[in-house]
Enzyme design. Sequence first.
Site, short mmCIF file in Angstrom:
data_model
loop_
_atom_site.label_atom_id
_atom_site.label_comp_id
_atom_site.label_asym_id
_atom_site.label_seq_id
_atom_site.Cartn_x
_atom_site.Cartn_y
_atom_site.Cartn_z
N HIS A 1 0.81 -1.22 0.00
CA HIS A 1 0.00 0.00 0.00
C HIS A 1 0.84 1.27 0.00
O HIS A 1 0.44 2.27 -0.60
CB HIS A 1 -0.97 -0.05 1.18
CG HIS A 1 -2.00 -1.12 1.02
ND1 HIS A 1 -2.66 -1.69 2.09
CD2 HIS A 1 -2.49 -1.75 -0.11
CE1 HIS A 1 -3.51 -2.59 1.65
NE2 HIS A 1 -3.41 -2.66 0.32
N HIS B 1 -7.68 -8.38 -8.12
CA HIS B 1 -8.04 -9.26 -7.00
C HIS B 1 -8.31 -8.35 -5.80
O HIS B 1 -7.50 -8.26 -4.86
CB HIS B 1 -6.94 -10.25 -6.70
CG HIS B 1 -6.65 -11.21 -7.82
ND1 HIS B 1 -5.99 -10.84 -8.98
CD2 HIS B 1 -6.94 -12.53 -7.97
CE1 HIS B 1 -5.88 -11.88 -9.78
NE2 HIS B 1 -6.44 -12.93 -9.18
N SER C 1 -6.77 -2.06 -1.13
CA SER C 1 -6.30 -1.32 -2.31
C SER C 1 -7.41 -0.59 -3.06
O SER C 1 -7.17 0.51 -3.56
CB SER C 1 -5.52 -2.26 -3.24
OG SER C 1 -6.26 -3.44 -3.51
N GLU D 1 -13.51 -8.92 -8.04
CA GLU D 1 -13.44 -9.87 -6.94
C GLU D 1 -14.32 -11.07 -7.29
O GLU D 1 -15.51 -10.92 -7.59
CB GLU D 1 -13.88 -9.24 -5.63
CG GLU D 1 -13.94 -10.20 -4.46
CD GLU D 1 -12.64 -10.99 -4.26
OE1 GLU D 1 -12.72 -12.22 -4.08
OE2 GLU D 1 -11.55 -10.38 -4.27
N ASP E 1 -13.58 -13.08 -12.34
CA ASP E 1 -12.18 -13.48 -12.24
C ASP E 1 -11.28 -12.34 -12.73
O ASP E 1 -11.48 -11.79 -13.81
CB ASP E 1 -11.95 -14.73 -13.09
CG ASP E 1 -10.49 -15.15 -13.11
OD1 ASP E 1 -10.03 -15.70 -12.11
OD2 ASP E 1 -9.83 -14.91 -14.13
N GLY E 2 -10.30 -12.00 -11.92
CA GLY E 2 -9.45 -10.86 -12.25
C GLY E 2 -8.55 -11.10 -13.44
O GLY E 2 -8.29 -10.17 -14.22
N ASP F 1 -3.00 -8.81 -7.46
CA ASP F 1 -2.72 -9.19 -6.07
C ASP F 1 -3.45 -10.50 -5.76
O ASP F 1 -4.39 -10.53 -4.96
CB ASP F 1 -3.20 -8.05 -5.16
CG ASP F 1 -2.90 -8.29 -3.69
OD1 ASP F 1 -2.07 -9.17 -3.39
OD2 ASP F 1 -3.50 -7.61 -2.85
#
Length: 289
Positions: free
Chosen positions: A18, A41, A103, A121, A146-147, A172
């Site tokens: 971060h 994600h 994030s 997500e 799905d990312g 991520d």
Amino acid sequence: MNYRHAFHAGNHADVLKHVALLALCDALTAKPAPLFALDTHAGAGLYALAGEEAGRTGEAVDGIGRLLAASPTGTPVHPAIRRYLDAVADCRAAHGEDGYPGSPWLLAHALREQDRIACCELRDEEAALLKRHVGGDPRVAVHARDGYAAIRALLPPKIGAVRYARGLVLIDPPYEAQLAEFDTARAALRDALVLWPQAVYALWYPIKRRSALNPFYRSAATLEAKSVLACELLVRPDDSPLRMNGSGLLILNAPWQFDAVMRSVLDALRARLGDTGASAQLAWLKAPA
């Protein structure tokens, strides 16, 4: 490894991730052109450190907790770390004293009115929480999907009549597939660079034994990016295969002077978060031309 965000919110890996994310946002917003950010994600976007998941692991005590204790208001702190601590303080002012921003919240906090954000997500419960936490922001689109697939679907970014030439993609993943996830993430980066070659990409990854990542470093260096930078913080020696001893960020197309910022940030975080034998490393896997 099952690295679900809620169980590890505010730990040393989150601090590194971060701090770097905000530094990337600040570098990109230094120019007036609008930006697009994709968080592949995203998790729930906001966490309570006294909640069931984070409270069960207690990892925030040695992450954001240790950093706050070492960096009280008014003491000299690296500017990028102070930027992060101020963002956490703003989150807590809005959401309670045990709040911790994920994030998506930080992206919404750091980016501007003209910028746009997409957050993905896959888990239904967390996607619902993500929509509750950031979905009311007109700049933010929440996708329950799905990312990795979203990379192919959403890049290059175009919203309405606006095509975004500049931006940031944060990848991520939970690393449920352990070392195999590195291959999946690298393939996603390869595809993304074909679709949107000028973007900045940040891939977070866990470190147990650093030597096990040598194949990943070699393959990352071959990606068709202008540059590939690895920023790593180990809070203890990497001699235990049973725990996450540190983490890293692979930065593709790093903004100008971002490496200098992160070199001093890593040293400061090692001093504040590290146990005996802690280390930090910044290395160009592919140096800018």
